[in-house]
Design a protein around this motif. Sequence first.
Motif, mmCIF file in Angstrom:
data_model
loop_
_atom_site.group_PDB
_atom_site.id
_atom_site.type_symbol
_atom_site.label_atom_id
_atom_site.label_comp_id
_atom_site.label_asym_id
_atom_site.label_seq_id
_atom_site.Cartn_x
_atom_site.Cartn_y
_atom_site.Cartn_z
ATOM 1 N N PRO A 1 21.464 -2.405 49.215
ATOM 2 C CA PRO A 1 22.036 -2.077 50.382
ATOM 3 C C PRO A 1 20.784 -2.116 51.683
ATOM 4 O O PRO A 1 21.196 -2.742 52.679
ATOM 5 C CB PRO A 1 21.939 -0.512 50.099
ATOM 6 N N TYR A 2 19.449 -2.042 51.530
ATOM 7 C CA TYR A 2 18.454 -2.515 52.205
ATOM 8 C C TYR A 2 17.528 -3.379 51.904
ATOM 9 O O TYR A 2 16.931 -3.456 50.938
ATOM 10 C CB TYR A 2 17.871 -1.058 52.849
ATOM 11 N N ARG A 3 17.542 -4.364 52.909
ATOM 12 C CA ARG A 3 16.259 -5.541 52.792
ATOM 13 C C ARG A 3 15.235 -5.081 53.717
ATOM 14 O O ARG A 3 15.140 -5.075 54.712
ATOM 15 C CB ARG A 3 16.906 -6.802 52.870
ATOM 16 N N VAL A 4 13.951 -5.313 52.807
ATOM 17 C CA VAL A 4 12.609 -4.941 53.687
ATOM 18 C C VAL A 4 11.738 -6.329 53.587
ATOM 19 O O VAL A 4 11.557 -6.697 52.629
ATOM 20 C CB VAL A 4 12.083 -3.777 53.344
ATOM 21 N N VAL A 5 11.664 -7.062 54.742
ATOM 22 C CA VAL A 5 10.943 -8.166 54.524
ATOM 23 C C VAL A 5 9.607 -7.954 55.118
ATOM 24 O O VAL A 5 9.239 -7.369 56.100
ATOM 25 C CB VAL A 5 11.791 -9.230 55.619
ATOM 26 N N VAL A 6 8.665 -8.458 54.343
ATOM 27 C CA VAL A 6 7.172 -8.283 54.482
ATOM 28 C C VAL A 6 6.562 -9.701 54.409
ATOM 29 O O VAL A 6 6.759 -10.450 53.568
ATOM 30 C CB VAL A 6 6.340 -7.701 53.572
ATOM 31 N N SER A 7 5.948 -10.199 55.627
ATOM 32 C CA SER A 7 5.608 -11.579 55.678
ATOM 33 C C SER A 7 3.909 -11.404 56.523
ATOM 34 O O SER A 7 3.486 -10.076 56.815
ATOM 35 C CB SER A 7 6.410 -12.245 56.799
ATOM 36 N N ARG A 8 3.565 -12.458 56.759
ATOM 37 C CA ARG A 8 2.076 -12.518 57.517
ATOM 38 C C ARG A 8 2.179 -11.738 58.777
ATOM 39 O O ARG A 8 1.340 -11.120 59.334
ATOM 40 C CB ARG A 8 1.619 -14.030 57.579
ATOM 41 N N LYS A 9 3.476 -11.976 59.307
ATOM 42 C CA LYS A 9 3.791 -11.659 60.755
ATOM 43 C C LYS A 9 3.700 -9.978 60.597
ATOM 44 O O LYS A 9 3.218 -9.411 61.604
ATOM 45 C CB LYS A 9 5.045 -12.147 61.150
ATOM 46 N N THR A 10 4.424 -9.519 59.520
ATOM 47 C CA THR A 10 4.444 -8.159 59.299
ATOM 48 C C THR A 10 3.262 -7.454 59.235
ATOM 49 O O THR A 10 2.946 -6.413 59.899
ATOM 50 C CB THR A 10 5.222 -7.824 58.154
ATOM 51 N N LYS A 11 2.184 -8.065 58.666
ATOM 52 C CA LYS A 11 1.102 -7.534 58.608
ATOM 53 C C LYS A 11 0.175 -7.407 59.656
ATOM 54 O O LYS A 11 -0.365 -6.451 60.096
ATOM 55 C CB LYS A 11 0.240 -8.511 57.447
ATOM 56 N N GLU A 12 0.531 -8.639 60.466
ATOM 57 C CA GLU A 12 -0.249 -8.822 61.751
ATOM 58 C C GLU A 12 0.435 -7.739 62.766
ATOM 59 O O GLU A 12 -0.465 -7.084 63.390
ATOM 60 C CB GLU A 12 -0.307 -10.343 62.353
ATOM 61 N N GLU A 13 1.543 -7.625 62.869
ATOM 62 C CA GLU A 13 2.058 -6.889 64.008
ATOM 63 C C GLU A 13 2.505 -5.418 63.572
ATOM 64 O O GLU A 13 3.018 -4.651 64.342
ATOM 65 C CB GLU A 13 3.648 -7.674 64.457
ATOM 66 N N GLY A 14 2.624 -5.128 62.386
ATOM 67 C CA GLY A 14 2.790 -4.018 61.837
ATOM 68 C C GLY A 14 4.309 -3.428 61.873
ATOM 69 O O GLY A 14 4.516 -2.135 61.832
ATOM 70 N N LYS A 15 5.212 -4.562 62.052
ATOM 71 C CA LYS A 15 6.599 -4.025 62.268
ATOM 72 C C LYS A 15 7.559 -4.901 61.003
ATOM 73 O O LYS A 15 7.156 -5.953 60.619
ATOM 74 C CB LYS A 15 7.118 -4.799 63.471
ATOM 75 N N PHE A 16 8.101 -3.981 60.513
ATOM 76 C CA PHE A 16 8.952 -4.444 59.004
ATOM 77 C C PHE A 16 10.328 -4.561 59.560
ATOM 78 O O PHE A 16 10.889 -3.884 60.213
ATOM 79 C CB PHE A 16 8.858 -3.289 58.050
ATOM 80 N N GLU A 17 10.792 -5.843 58.970
ATOM 81 C CA GLU A 17 12.095 -5.930 59.263
ATOM 82 C C GLU A 17 13.020 -5.513 58.390
ATOM 83 O O GLU A 17 12.955 -5.760 56.964
ATOM 84 C CB GLU A 17 12.459 -7.642 59.309
ATOM 85 N N VAL A 18 14.051 -4.669 58.653
ATOM 86 C CA VAL A 18 14.738 -3.890 57.758
ATOM 87 C C VAL A 18 16.615 -4.284 58.026
ATOM 88 O O VAL A 18 16.845 -4.184 59.174
ATOM 89 C CB VAL A 18 14.752 -2.435 57.961
ATOM 90 N N VAL A 19 17.006 -4.820 56.984
ATOM 91 C CA VAL A 19 18.402 -5.497 57.416
ATOM 92 C C VAL A 19 19.206 -4.605 56.339
ATOM 93 O O VAL A 19 19.018 -4.448 55.068
ATOM 94 C CB VAL A 19 18.544 -6.992 57.033
ATOM 95 N N THR A 20 20.140 -4.204 56.904
ATOM 96 C CA THR A 20 21.427 -3.334 56.211
ATOM 97 C C THR A 20 22.460 -4.461 55.876
ATOM 98 O O THR A 20 22.992 -5.242 56.686
ATOM 99 C CB THR A 20 22.127 -2.360 57.370
ATOM 100 N N ARG A 21 22.314 -4.595 54.312
ATOM 101 C CA ARG A 21 23.436 -5.682 53.943
ATOM 102 C C ARG A 21 24.775 -5.392 54.141
ATOM 103 O O ARG A 21 25.287 -6.445 54.610
ATOM 104 C CB ARG A 21 23.242 -5.570 52.386
ATOM 105 N N ALA A 22 25.302 -4.334 54.354
ATOM 106 C CA ALA A 22 26.801 -4.244 54.526
ATOM 107 C C ALA A 22 27.183 -4.569 55.890
ATOM 108 O O ALA A 22 28.150 -5.107 56.155
ATOM 109 C CB ALA A 22 27.215 -2.877 54.342
ATOM 110 N N THR A 23 26.385 -4.359 57.040
ATOM 111 C CA THR A 23 26.429 -4.419 58.447
ATOM 112 C C THR A 23 25.917 -5.713 58.987
ATOM 113 O O THR A 23 26.095 -6.269 60.295
ATOM 114 C CB THR A 23 26.138 -3.263 59.214
#
Length: 421
Positions: free
Chosen positions: A378-400
């Motif tokens: 249901p939910y994808r949380v992406v963690v990358s170098r950018k996430t680490k630097e900016e402190g923001k996690f991308e969360v994608v809802t699979r269904a929508t």
Amino acid sequence: MRQSQLFTKTRKEAPADETAKNAQLLMRAGFIAKEMAGVYSYLPLGLRVVENIKKVVREEMNAINGQELIMTSLQRKELWESTGRWDDEVVDVWFKSNLKAGGEVGFGWSHEEPIGEMMKNYIDSYKDMPISVYQFQTKLRNETRAKSGVMRGREFIMKDMYSFCADEETHLAYYESTKPAYMRVFERLGIGDDTYVTFAAGGAFTKFSHEFQTVCEAGEDITYINKEKGIAINEEVLNDETLKTLGITQDELTATKTAEVGNIFNFGQQKAKDLGLTFKDQNGESVPVWMGSYGIGITRLVGVLVEKFADEKGMVWPESVAPFKVHLVGLNSDDVEVKDFTDGIYVSLKEKGVEVLYDDRDARAGEKFADSDLIGIPYRVVVSRKTKEEGKFEVVTRATGEVRHLTEEELYADFDSDENT
Ligand SMILES: Nc1ncnc2c1ncn2[C@@H]1O[C@H](COP(=O)(O)OP(=O)(O)O)[C@@H](O)[C@H]1O
Ligand SMILES: [Mg+2]
């Protein structure tokens, strides 16, 4: 669960001999493996889905006083002969074999006979009832047609429940109570709005049995539906008499392709009469037990959920049955600091009770996203170098496909297991 250690493998292509969409996707995503037509093994991801469906069904059956047990696969010929159901002309799905010690046995395709026989040892008087027992069991059926993937197996998991009552009133009330219980199951699986209590053939005591038919293109049945009136009729019993009985005309009904996800039968006292299952009533007289049987196709439901919710990228699991809630996808994992950071997020999510599949594999981002879409968590949380630097996690809802950017704190709050279950 770390994906690098998960026993499974995704594939770009489905095997050429598999035509059903549900089995193609389940095989490509590594949820099931095919042994032969209509016979599938469940790998860790697939088993988690099966167990989650069972959990929902178990809770709803327990709520109507069902008690879980498990019966045997091997069946006695003499028992089934006593009700006339050993004959291949009567039951055309039997698998049968011979004992080395001599004598024939059958493989259980349903369990009315053995449960009724067993109950003879436990039901003596009206005081011993009502009883309702159920099991999750692998049924074996020698189906001639096995082209619908896991929706029609030769080996499949069914929940079958059997009720035993001392009088008609209790029996009918119990039979009726299974309808809302079944509907709660289907609502929790996300198919409540598309599932209809349907008048169907196979009635014994009553004219009809009731099927639970879910609107589904890959289904094998045609159901005539009037959504407003809440009336659904299996085409096998659609005739002038049925229409008259139900007070509806055919032009008020829409023919719809559906899959039978459940079926309940009211046997009245007939089944117990056939089996010789009697009890002493309040006057000390010996009378046959009132019986009902209630099936749900557990592995067929896996297929129906895939068929209904999948999109062009892959499967989309409802939260209630998804193998994991969160798919944590780690990028830039060749950078040790990013990798450590992502590991830390994984551990924190797990500590908070969130079910996480962590893609810690050494693979390209594109491949990870494609696999993630295919698996359908249901939910994808992406963690990358950018996430680490900016402190923001991308969360994608699979269904929508909805994309949100959350801080670490917001992320944990969002997946707080108490709030979300
Ligand atoms: N071959 C099969 N493969 C997967 N599920 C099945 C199969 N046959 C039946 N089921 C599921 O088990 C439930 C109870 O089975 P039942 O009504 O006895 O079967 P049938 O409708 O084939 O006579 C069905 O409603 C369906 O959901
Ligand atoms: Mg049926």
